[in-house]
Design a protein around this motif. Structure first.
Motif, short mmCIF file in Angstrom:
data_model
loop_
_atom_site.label_atom_id
_atom_site.label_comp_id
_atom_site.label_asym_id
_atom_site.label_seq_id
_atom_site.Cartn_x
_atom_site.Cartn_y
_atom_site.Cartn_z
N ILE A 126 65.75 76.72 45.36
CA ILE A 126 66.44 76.71 44.09
C ILE A 126 66.45 78.16 43.91
O ILE A 126 65.39 78.72 43.67
CB ILE A 126 65.95 76.02 43.16
N GLY A 127 67.71 78.97 43.58
CA GLY A 127 67.72 80.10 43.23
C GLY A 127 67.94 81.15 44.37
O GLY A 127 68.42 82.36 44.20
N ARG A 128 68.04 80.77 45.75
CA ARG A 128 67.95 81.56 46.78
C ARG A 128 69.50 81.88 47.11
O ARG A 128 69.84 82.90 47.38
CB ARG A 128 67.38 80.95 47.93
N PHE A 129 70.31 80.92 46.92
CA PHE A 129 71.67 81.20 47.14
C PHE A 129 72.47 80.68 45.92
O PHE A 129 72.86 79.58 45.94
CB PHE A 129 72.20 80.57 48.31
N PRO A 130 72.31 81.40 44.93
CA PRO A 130 72.92 81.06 43.53
C PRO A 130 74.42 80.82 43.37
O PRO A 130 75.23 81.62 43.93
CB PRO A 130 72.23 82.08 42.42
N VAL A 131 74.56 79.67 42.52
CA VAL A 131 75.89 79.48 42.09
C VAL A 131 75.97 79.35 40.60
O VAL A 131 75.21 78.82 39.93
CB VAL A 131 76.46 78.29 42.91
N VAL A 132 77.20 79.31 40.18
CA VAL A 132 77.71 78.99 38.73
C VAL A 132 78.67 78.12 38.71
O VAL A 132 79.84 78.36 39.42
CB VAL A 132 77.85 80.09 37.81
N MET A 133 78.51 76.85 38.28
CA MET A 133 79.90 75.83 38.32
C MET A 133 80.39 75.59 37.11
O MET A 133 79.53 75.63 36.08
CB MET A 133 79.15 74.95 39.11
N ILE A 134 81.48 75.62 36.66
CA ILE A 134 82.23 75.02 35.61
C ILE A 134 83.09 74.19 35.77
O ILE A 134 84.03 74.08 36.68
CB ILE A 134 83.01 76.09 34.87
N GLN A 308 75.95 83.35 32.08
CA GLN A 308 74.95 82.98 33.10
C GLN A 308 74.99 83.50 34.25
O GLN A 308 73.99 84.12 34.84
CB GLN A 308 75.23 81.48 33.34
N HIS A 309 76.37 83.86 34.76
CA HIS A 309 76.59 84.43 35.98
C HIS A 309 76.01 85.92 36.01
O HIS A 309 75.32 86.42 36.76
CB HIS A 309 78.09 84.41 36.19
N GLN A 310 76.06 86.58 34.71
CA GLN A 310 75.88 87.79 34.62
C GLN A 310 74.28 88.05 34.74
O GLN A 310 73.82 88.96 35.25
CB GLN A 310 76.55 88.85 33.41
N LEU A 311 73.54 87.06 34.06
CA LEU A 311 72.35 87.25 33.94
C LEU A 311 71.71 87.13 35.28
O LEU A 311 70.50 87.58 35.57
CB LEU A 311 71.88 85.97 32.86
N PRO A 320 76.03 85.57 42.30
CA PRO A 320 76.41 84.27 42.49
C PRO A 320 77.72 83.83 42.69
O PRO A 320 78.58 84.75 42.29
CB PRO A 320 75.78 83.45 41.60
N VAL A 321 77.96 82.81 43.73
CA VAL A 321 79.30 82.28 43.75
C VAL A 321 79.69 81.70 42.57
O VAL A 321 78.95 80.80 41.72
CB VAL A 321 79.32 81.15 44.85
N LEU A 322 80.93 82.07 41.86
CA LEU A 322 81.27 81.23 40.69
C LEU A 322 82.37 80.25 41.22
O LEU A 322 83.52 80.55 41.97
CB LEU A 322 82.07 82.53 39.96
#
Length: 384
Positions: A126-134, A308-311, A320-322
């Motif tokens: 978890i957190g190694r390849f981060p993503v942000v999902m909407i 969240q993405h910017q943090l 991260p991938v958005l």
């Protein structure tokens, strides 16, 4: 705006994005076998409802977080009539390509490997390849109960800190054990209950206090970032506020537990703790969940996710991938234009967007957008 300038500067400071190069799915949801390639920039995934657009994003999320964004268990992800699924992804990060493989079979332990090295614990990924999902249902974070907002906050912090995830898992394990003890006492009182509660509480307090500190620190950064993103998305016409609410603001957790023990024994559950924390969202001084329009609620949600993405960029040095799943619904053309002006920035790295209407996307993208990668899905799926 200042926030746009800072996004660009973060992009320069932290170098190349972390991005998904390709994904292959076998017996995953409605894909019998399919493979897709992505560009490092904007990827537009279009097709009718039921073609698998959301499922494709969920496969990327699974490779990042070791679980589905939409389902709490793996069983609904397995294609009907099959006994498991396989996901394989190529992920570019730190100037190297990494091979991610996940195999899920009914009745056996999930297998997850990166570059052929298995994880002893999935939490280590978890957190190694981060993503942000909407996704559309995320608006429940604005309009629903506190559990949705805590879940989102926990997901964000878990990607930022492995220690936070360990504290969270330990906290909820003790919470479950403590509640079981309280329920048993209601059914069959015992004189030993106070000694057992003392033992649980002694173990519980450090985890609660650590989680509270993490949440305080992240909210102190989250609040101004969300405000700035919302100002951009609303065209600087509306004022928002965020407030982190926790019982631990009032007094230490140990003091709460002493005061509430009698009530806990009466009702058979733990009445205080950080599992009661919440985030309050206000628009022009009023709760967004009650007074906000559909467009305003969606803009608030987008502002939270962009923050969240910017943090993640700031704290991990990884972009991260958005992923935006069908997010243009119920947004007026002006808000869509403002949204796309944000995601076109180089500072957002790789973006995956799904929509049923390709004309809506082309209408708001500049004619010179040659870097945009189009992925067309049809229904029924070819090879599915």
């Amino acid at each position: 705006m200042e926030i746009l300038r800072r996004l660009y500067l973060y992009r320069i400071m932290h170098g190349p994005s972390s991005y998904i190069v390709a994904v292959e799915m076998v017996q995953f949801k409605n894909f019998t076998q399919a493979a897709f390639a992505f560009s490092p920039g904007i990827n537009l995934i279009v097709g009718p409802n039921g073609a698998g657009k959301t499922n494709l994003l969920d496969a990327v999320h699974y490779l990042s977080m070791t679980k589905s964004y939409f389902s709490a268990t793996d069983q609904p992800l397995i294609q009907y009539g099959k006994e498991g699924f396989r996901l394989e992804g190529k992920w570019y990060q730190h100037e190297a390509e990494h091979q991610l493989v996940c195999v899920v079979r009914e009745g056996t332990k999930k297998e997850f490997r990166v570059n052929d090295i298995p994880y002893p614990r999935l939490a280590a990924h978890i957190g190694r390849f981060p993503v942000v999902m909407i996704a559309p249902d995320d608006v429940q974070m604005i309009t629903g109960g506190s559990e949705e907002r805590r879940k989102w906050l926990d997901m964000l912090l878990s990607q930022l800190s492995g220690d936070y995830l360990l504290h969270l898992v330990a906290y909820h394990k003790i919470l479950s054990q403590r509640n079981q003890l309280l329920r048993r006492w209601v059914e069959q009182p015992s004189s030993h209950v106070h000694d057992l509660l003392d033992t649980y509480d002694k173990q519980w307090i450090p985890h609660a206090e650590a989680i509270f500190q993490y949440r305080q620190q992240i909210c102190a950064q989250l609040i101004p970032l969300t405000t700035q993103f919302y100002i951009h998305l609303s065209g600087n016409k509306e004022h928002i506020q965020l407030q982190y609410q926790s019982q631990l603001h009032e007094k230490p957790f140990a003091e709460w537990l002493r005061e509430q023990r009698k009530l806990d024994l009466q009702i058979g559950r733990s009445s205080v703790g950080i599992h009661k924390d919440d985030l309050q969202f206000l628009l022009n001084g009023y709760p967004v969940k009650i007074h906000g329009s559909q467009g305003q609620r969606k803009s608030f949600l987008l502002a939270l996710k962009f923050a969240q993405h910017q943090l993640i960029v700031k704290q991990k040095g990884i972009i991260p991938v958005l992923m935006l799943d069908d997010i243009f619904d119920r947004l007026d053309p002006k808000r869509i234009q403002l949204l796309l002006s944000l995601i076109r920035l180089e500072g957002f790295g790789q973006v995956l967007i799904t929509d049923t209407d390709p004309e809506r996307l082309t209408a708001h993208l500049p004619p010179s957008s040659t870097s945009v990668n189009w992925i067309q899905l049809t229904y029924p799926l070819q090879g599915a």
